[in-house]
Structure formats: C-alpha cells, structure tokens
Design an enzyme around this catalytic site. Structure first.
Site, mmCIF file in Angstrom:
data_model
loop_
_atom_site.group_PDB
_atom_site.id
_atom_site.type_symbol
_atom_site.label_atom_id
_atom_site.label_comp_id
_atom_site.label_asym_id
_atom_site.label_seq_id
_atom_site.Cartn_x
_atom_site.Cartn_y
_atom_site.Cartn_z
ATOM 1 N N GLU A 85 38.883 33.589 37.593
ATOM 2 C CA GLU A 85 40.234 33.360 37.071
ATOM 3 C C GLU A 85 40.840 32.136 37.764
ATOM 4 O OE1 GLU A 85 44.154 35.959 35.877
ATOM 5 O OE2 GLU A 85 43.335 36.259 37.876
ATOM 6 N N GLY A 123 44.988 36.564 47.148
ATOM 7 C CA GLY A 123 45.067 37.831 47.871
ATOM 8 C C GLY A 123 43.996 38.787 47.399
ATOM 9 N N ALA A 124 43.794 38.816 46.067
ATOM 10 C CA ALA A 124 42.792 39.696 45.467
ATOM 11 C C ALA A 124 42.566 39.245 44.030
ATOM 12 C CB ALA A 124 43.245 41.154 45.517
ATOM 13 N N HIS A 134 48.378 46.934 42.818
ATOM 14 C CA HIS A 134 48.545 45.802 41.896
ATOM 15 C C HIS A 134 47.243 45.532 41.145
ATOM 16 C CE1 HIS A 134 50.241 41.711 40.859
ATOM 17 N NE2 HIS A 134 48.946 41.488 40.665
ATOM 18 N N GLU A 135 46.139 45.434 41.875
ATOM 19 C CA GLU A 135 44.868 45.100 41.227
ATOM 20 C C GLU A 135 44.394 46.204 40.297
ATOM 21 O OE1 GLU A 135 43.991 42.054 41.468
ATOM 22 O OE2 GLU A 135 45.562 41.765 42.965
ATOM 23 N N ASN A 155 38.814 41.672 38.852
ATOM 24 C CA ASN A 155 37.612 41.759 38.030
ATOM 25 C C ASN A 155 37.358 43.200 37.571
ATOM 26 O OD1 ASN A 155 36.905 38.959 38.941
ATOM 27 N ND2 ASN A 155 36.530 40.024 40.867
ATOM 28 N N HIS A 183 45.939 46.126 36.928
ATOM 29 C CA HIS A 183 45.306 45.154 36.036
ATOM 30 C C HIS A 183 44.164 45.771 35.226
ATOM 31 C CE1 HIS A 183 47.310 41.441 36.830
ATOM 32 N NE2 HIS A 183 47.034 41.421 38.117
#
Length: 914
Positions: free
Chosen positions: A171, A304-305, A340-341, A308, A344
C-alpha cells in the site's frame, strides 16, 4: 479485457543476494479488439522472451498451473489512471484496427515498453488478440530493496549474526514493484501464491499453507487461494520467526509472530486481537472472512502497521509489549493499533474503496472503530476522551489554507502517500463520530452492517456509505455530510447572547486569520447550566438564533451544585462533549461563565478539553488575545484528568515557544507560570507509582514531570538525575519504571552540554545495549531536547548513522528551540542524502514538517521556499506548502503577541495568585 478468478503467483526470494525471481500467469478475457495489454510494473527486470498470451486449448495447460485474475477492462476502456498516462497513444493505435479473430494460439509481444515514472508496462502485439479467454504469462526479477516498500529486506540479529527477512509493503501502489499486475484498488482478484524459500525459515502469506515440499535447503510453500481482494493487500513475510497462538470462539486461528526470543511480548496483542475479532463480528454482523489471522512484528517498517488481508504487519513498537520494560502508553498504543488494523479486515479488505479519493473510508473508519473496540476492552482507559487528541490533529491541519478535502482528487500514484495524513485519518474519524452522535449509535450500527452486506467483496465510494446511513436513519445524510467531505476546512461558530436569544454565526476557521468562503451544515449541540438541560439543531445557513426560553429551569437547581450558584454564573457550553468537528468562539460574558464552570468542576473532561483547545486555536489565529488564553489556562490549576492535562501541557509548550520568539525577556516568567500551574498535579502524583494506580495516572505522571523538566524546575531535574544514576548501575531498579524513563532521559539532556557530555553518552550506551524497540524510541525522542546546539548537531548526525534504523531517524527530530537553526542548517547540508534515503516514501515529509514548521519569521519562510524551489517533488509538495504556511502563521502570531500590552504584569499576577 476482463479476468476470471483463478490466480497464480510464484516468487523465490534470495535473502543472501537480496534479489528475487518470480512469475505470474494471469487469466484474462478479451472482450474487445486490441493489440495492447497495459498493466503495472515498476523497478522489475521483465524477461521479455518469457512473455506470452495464450488462448484456446493452449491456455488450458497454463490454467492447470494456476493463474491470476483481474476484473479489468482494457482496449477502449482502460482504467482511468493508466489512461491518463498513455491515452493519446492508445487512441491513435486502436482507431480502425479490427482484425479477424484467431481461434487459439500463443501470442508473443512484438514490443515491450516500460514507463518507469508511471509504473506502467505496455505489451504490443502484431495481431489483434482473439476475443475470449486467455492466459498472460510473465517472468521477472527484482531486488529486495532497503526502502521499506514493495518487496524489501529487513535486518535483525540472531545469536549475534546479522540476518535478513523478506517483507512486503504494497500500500498504496507498490505491488507493481514485486510482480506485474493491475495495481489499483478496484482491480480485485483472487490469488494463488507459491513461495520458494530456505527450508529453515518461516514463510507466511495471506492464506493458510496447503502444501509444503522440502528439497534440500529449499522448500516450496503453496497457500490456499485468497478471497477476491486488491493487490495492495497481498502480502508475504519470510524469516526466522517465533510465535504465540490462540483461537477465537468460532475457530479462527490467531498468531503473533516476532523475532526468536520475543514471543512472550506478543501475548498482549494476541489477547487484544482475539477479543477484537469477536467484537467486530458482532458489531458488523459479519464474521471475519478468512480461516486465520497472522500478525507479524517487522524490525524495519515505515508505517505503524499494514492491514494486509490475513497477514497484518507492524512495527515492533506497535505490536510487542514487555511487562517489565514497556510503558502504559506503549500498552495502549498496541491495543489501539491492533484494533485499527483488524477493523480494516472489514473496512478496506472486505469492502474496499473504489479509488484513493475515498481513502478516508478505510482510514477514518478504522480509526473511529479502533476506539470503539479499545473502549469495550479497556473502559477504564477512557479512550473516548482521549479520542479528542485525534480530533485536534485533524482540526489543526484542516485550519491551514493548504489543507485538502476528505475526498481529495488523486491524479497520480506519486500523490497518494501524502494523503495518508490527519485529514484522512483524524478528520475522517471525527466526522464519523459527529454523524454517529447525530443519528444515534444503534441506527448507525445497523446502517454500517447494511453497507458491509451490500458491498462485501466489492468496492465502494463515499456515496454508497451515505446511502446506507440515510436509508437506516431517515435523515438527509448525503446532503449533511457532503459539506464535510467534499470541501476542505471547517467552521468556527461564534456565540453571543442578545435580548434573551443566543445568536450563532458560522465562518470558515483559518489559522492564517484569512476569511474563507466555506459553509457547512453544522450539528449544533448545547447545554445550559446542566447536562440535563440540552438542546440540538442543525445550523444550515450562515447564522441562526435560539430563544433562551427553550431551556428549562432545571439549571437553577443543578447549575451551581451548591451555594456558589447565581444567575450570572449560568454557563452555556456549545458542542457538547466535542462531538462536532468545529471550533466555538464565545463572547466575553459566556467565556467568563465557562471559566467559572471549569474552576468549580461543573464540566465534563471532554468539554474542559474543548474549551481550552478552541481558545488556543483562536489565539493562534489572532481572534483572541494571548492574555485571555493564559487567564483561561489558570482555571485548570486543579486539573487531574489525563487527557485534559496532557493537552494543557501541549498548549503550554507552544506558548513558551512563541514567547521565546516574541518577547524573550518574558521567557523566565512564562516558564515560572507553567511550573506553578503543573506543580499541583505533579505533587499529587509524585515520582513513585502507587500500587493499583490507574493506567491513566501512570501515563500522566511522566507527562507532567516532563513539562517541569523542560521548564527547568530544579527539584525535578535533581530527582531525575538521581534516579538515572541508579538506573545506570541497575537496569531493573524499581526507581525508574518504564513510565518514568522518557521524562528522566529528557531531564538528563536538559543538563547536557559540550562540557558535560556524560548523560548523552550514557543514553547512547543504553540505546546500543537495548533490544527493545520501545526503549530505543524513548531515547531517540529525548536526545535532541538538549539546549546545547552542538549536542543537537551530534544527535542529528547520529540519526543518519548505521546504528539507527532508517524508520526511526524521524523520531529524533524534535529539537529544542535553541537547536532549531542548527537543525535547519543540518537539513540543508544533508538534503541530498536524506532525499535519496527517504525520498521514495512518506517519511521524507516528517523531516520537512519537524524542522521547518517551528520557525516563526517571514524571512525564514522565504529562505525555506528558496531552498526547496529546485528540490521539491510531488510526494512532498503538499507537506512543504503546509509547513511554510505554519511558519507564516507563527510569524503573525509572534507579531500579535509583541503588540499586547500588560503581558508581563498578567504573568506575574497569574503566577502570584497560585
């Protein structure tokens, strides 16, 4: 040309030579006459003799090997971003060139051309490709770069030996650096992935392993086919890794991978991940869509992260937590980043933005939902109050004339990284919170589930979200929210009382003091004298009024909470709990009533925070005097809430800096005022943690003591020095727990100079000896706070050394005001190296913002513009413009403060009153 859904990608990374080879077989469906196939590739060496497009029975043989499928349309309807680069070329070649369709065969391109700047690979064939299905096969080679993007290498040590791991970071648009593909969010495909790797290493990808064959020192690992997804979510990690494992209640296997020997540090993130997946399954009414979730700590990682699908990658500081050596703030960061991840996996992965214009649908929602999850798991952290820190980052950036709308037009891949900023993340999350507050939490949740159900495994635009929320709420969501996402900026709402009526007026708020022409539909909330006495309405025009009689008489019973009540103290707070993304400016009488309410503890922490930050912003924009802001700050002398006091400290740093530039003779006076302001909380918290104290007190102690150290409070500096010396001889001493280390390191640097270097050298020794990333971060972020410019220069040069990972160099750029000019000279002297090392990613913008923005003179702004006139590039142009604008804002603010009368007497009086 269109694809179907049978993918294959094979890669073989060589971790010694840091190169890789690979091949793709892409299943395509030709739907219109064309002699061209155009796709994305960058920084790859494509084997032109290997390229073929095979149709008919020949293609079936390739299909048995597997292939990659993209939902694309080429030949007459090429994706718009590719068309932008070569559309004229195609119009000329495709006009009137229909040929008879061949039934089957192998087509080799007559010409292969790479447009490296645009990341585009053009294959030209002599004959028109036949209508129908076919397989495009390409072999290629590449380099495992050291730029933390594409397919890159990260280094680590194992048993004293330096080793490499191979990591992907695609990304926003760097999958093309790993394999030829259609590298746009809307070009979703399924992928079958095979990796050839050293047999002693762990090889991870998005899906579980279905086959592993060992052949001597090399093993071939094959993975299950992925769900349909965008290229930027494809991922691989190859390295020597250890892990901890757990499962969700519905059987999803969750693992945290890290360097060997650090597995225990992954247990907290594992716990958060399992609970968060279960929470999101319930909240979104859709289960997690993959059979496993791996989370990996990467030693070298720019962001930060990265979310995927099924293989989330992190900086070590954002995933690992050490019970003995990590601070409370580290624990909270791990929780919020993991939440947060994982958000996604629904917002971004399952439902993907159609184009980068809608990036905020990914990042704004993930930011907002991460607070929802963290609050559910750790309610004692009061993260919704801390969410205001996210909001003000958005407010501060969006008050610049160089800001951009939430929905920002992106014309080229080089422009994408700059919009991973506080607008997409923080403003995006804030307007979501504002909308949820407006339509109600239950209705909002139901509508989100509807949105995900409709667009799962597909792409969406902002309008699709508004449609679902409008359907669920019956409110005019699209009309309301367009004013917040399609134009930049936000309003300041001015409030005054006249003839028993409240008068409201909105205008665009700009820190420059200029008058903007924006207008918004503003959800106004307010209360009078009590939180039970609340009203709300939409301010849809430039101005409006509200009759004071709409409020009940309940305020008389509750507003004063005791003997101190009188009608003159009947406070009115607009933007209750700061759920709206706007500033509020009160007339003098209303402002005085709010100061009274703060002093008497009538207001919530969120409202105390909002009043302070609005006043600070208005002062910076020269709509309110410096003296009035200092007077307001004096009302917070008894403040003990973490989030409010933390922001009070942040504001104090900015004010001290402005005074240093505007009236340096008053610098000692303002430092003394702030020492007096923060001493009460420092004394109540003390240096030594108390058994069973709250998570928030643990974080607050360090911030308050840090402020006292920076302002030169002798007792604080002496205590820090004493504890540091004990720590040097005993790294496990209870006298210096992790929550106190940052303040201690800062305090040590305050007394460091060219003739007294021992503290600096001791910190470098600790940095070199530590293998905990969070400890290294604490040290790097403290060193440049030294007031001696010669030490600052040493620190800055150290950041460029091989001892500091390139991702971490930006952590050391927060220089003391005495070192600002030194830092600027250093940036100019080293710009060529810095640009070459960090210029391909977003980290270059951190150098510019950190070193340029603190200046406060028009002359310096002109010097900065002149230097960068011939050195800028698209990926940093927006940040540079914003940073120079901040210099102008500071310069105007300095001039305004210089013109204020009685500032010295006010500071003396406010300090004496304590």
């Amino acid at each position: 040309m269109q694809n179907r859904h049978h993918p294959w990608l094979a890669l073989k990374p060589d971790l010694r030579s840091c190169k890789f080879t690979g091949s793709v077989a892409i299943d395509l469906d030709v739907v219109a006459d064309t002699r061209f196939i155009v796709l994305n590739a960058a920084k790859l060496s494509v084997n032109t003799s290997s390229i073929s497009f095979t149709t008919g029975k020949f293609s079936k043989r390739l299909q048995r090997r597997g292939n990659i499928l993209w939902s694309i349309l080429l030949a007459g309807n090429i994706m718009w971003s590719i068309t932008t680069a070569i559309s004229n070329f195609f119009r000329w070649f495709l006009r009137g060139r229909r040929e008879e369709i061949r039934s089957s065969g192998v087509f080799k391109p007559s010409k292969v051309e790479v447009f490296e700047e645009d990341g585009i690979l053009v294959l030209e064939f002599l004959k028109t490709l036949p209508i129908g299905e076919g397989v495009l096969a390409i072999e290629f080679e590449g380099v495992l770069n050291d730029e933390m993007k594409g397919f890159y290498r990260s280094t680590y040590e194992h048993n004293g030996e330096k080793k490499n791991m191979a990591v992907s970071q695609f990304e926003p648009a760097d999958a093309r650096q790993c394999f030829p593909c259609w590298d746009e969010p809307a070009c979703k495909a399924t992928f079958k992935i095979t990796l050839d790797v050293p047999s002693d290493l762990v090889a991870l990808s998005n899906m579980p392993v279905i086959d592993e064959k060992v052949n001597g020192k090399i093993k071939t690992v094959s993975y299950q086919e992925t769900p349909i997804m965008s290229t930027y979510l494809v991922a691989f990690v190859v390295g020597l890794l250890d892990y901890v494992e757990d499962h969700t209640s519905d059987g999803v296997k969750v693992r945290v991978y890290c360097q060997v020997g650090k597995a225990d540090q992954g247990k907290f993130a594992l716990h958060v991940a399992v609970k968060t997946l279960e929470l999101y399954k319930e909240y979104f009414d859709v289960p997690y869509s993959l059979p496993k979730l791996d989370m990996v700590a990467i030693p070298d990682f720019a962001f930060g992260a990265m979310e995927n699908y099924g293989l989330v990658t992190y900086r070590e500081t954002a995933l690992l937590y050490d019970d003995q050596h990590s601070a409370a703030a580290n624990k909270q960061r791990v929780a919020t980043v993991v939440a947060h991840e994982l958000a996604h996996q629904w917002f971004g992965n399952l439902v993907t933005m159609e184009w980068w214009t809608h990036l905020w649908l990914n990042e704004g929602f993930a930011t907002w939902v991460s607070y929802l999850a963290t609050d559910s798991l750790f309610p004692e952290w009061k993260v919704w109050t801390q969410f205001l820190d996210e909001s003000i980052e958005g407010l501060r950036l969006d008050a610049l004339e160089g800001s951009h709308p939430i929905e920002v037009e992106v014309k080229h891949a080089s422009e994408i990284e700059e919009i991973f900023d506080a607008i997409s993340y923080k403003k995006g999350a804030s307007v979501i919170r504002m909308l949820q507050s407006y339509i109600g939490a239950e209705c909002f949740q139901w509508s989100l589930a509807l949105y995900i159900e409709r667009h799962a495994s597909s792409n969406a635009k902002t309008e699709h979200l508004w449609a679902a929320l409008e359907e669920g709420s019956g409110e005019p969501v699209n009309r309301l929210m367009n004013s917040w996402t399609k134009q930049k900026g936000y309003p300041v709402v001015s409030v005054k009382v006249k003839d028993q009526k409240l008068e409201f007026e909105q205008s665009q708020f700009l820190l420059s003091g200029s008058h903007g022409d924006g207008q918004w539909i503003v959800p106004i909330t307010l209360c009078r004298g009590s939180y039970d006495n609340r009203k709300s309405f939409l301010l849809e025009t430039e101005s409006g009024t509200l009759d004071m009689n709409v409020f009940s008489l309940a305020e008389a019973a509750t507003g004063g909470k005791g003997d101190g009540y009188s009608p003159s103290h009947s406070w009115i707070k607009v933007n209750v709990d700061q759920t709206g993304f706007y500033r509020v400016k009160y007339d003098e009488d209303l402002a005085a009533r709010l100061r009274y309410a703060i002093e008497n503890k009538y207001l919530s922490a969120t409202d105390r925070y909002g009043i302070l930050d609005d006043s600070f912003a208005l002062c910076m924009a020269r709509q309110q005097s410096f003296i009035s802001l200092l007077t307001l700050m004096s009302s917070y002398g008894e403040e003990l809430d973490y989030t409010v006091l933390s922001n009070l400290i942040t504001v104090s740093y900015r004010l001290e800096s402005i005074v240093a530039d505007a009236v340096p003779e008053l610098l000692d006076s303002i430092k003394q005022f702030f020492i007096t302001l923060f001493k009460n909380s420092a004394e109540k918290l003390g240096w030594q943690p108390r058994a069973g104290e709250s998570h928030l007190d643990a974080m607050l102690r360090g911030e308050v003591l840090n402020a006292l150290a920076v302002y030169g409070h002798g007792q604080t500096l002496n205590e820090a020095s004493w504890r540091f010396n004990i720590f040097l001889n005993d790294r496990n001493t209870p006298l210096l727990p992790p929550d106190l280390r940052k303040v201690t390191y800062v305090a040590v640097m305050q007394r460091t100079s060219a003739v007294n270097r021992s503290g600096y050298e001791s910190l470098l020794r600790i940095y070199r000896e530590s293998d905990l990333s969070q400890e290294k971060t604490r040290i790097l972020s403290s060193l440049a706070s030294c007031p001696d410019p010669s030490i600052v220069l040493e620190v800055l040069n150290y950041l460029l050394s091989a001892e500091v990972r390139s991702q971490d160099a930006v952590l050391g750029l927060a220089v003391s005001k005495q070192g600002r000019e030194t830092a600027w000279t250093w940036l100019k002297d080293n710009w060529e190296y810095i640009s070459k090392t960090w210029g391909s990613g977003y980290l270059i913008t951190r150098f510019i913002n950190a070193i340029v923005s603190p200046f406060a003179s028009i002359e310096k702004a002109e010097e900065i513009e002149e230097f960068f006139a011939s050195r800028t590039k698209p990926s940093m142009a927006r940040t540079l413009k914003q940073s120079i604008e901040r210099v102008h804002i500071n310069a105007n603010w300095v001039q305004s403060v210089q013109n204020e009368e009685h500032l010295d007497e006010t500071l003396d009086q406010l300090t004496y009153n304590y």
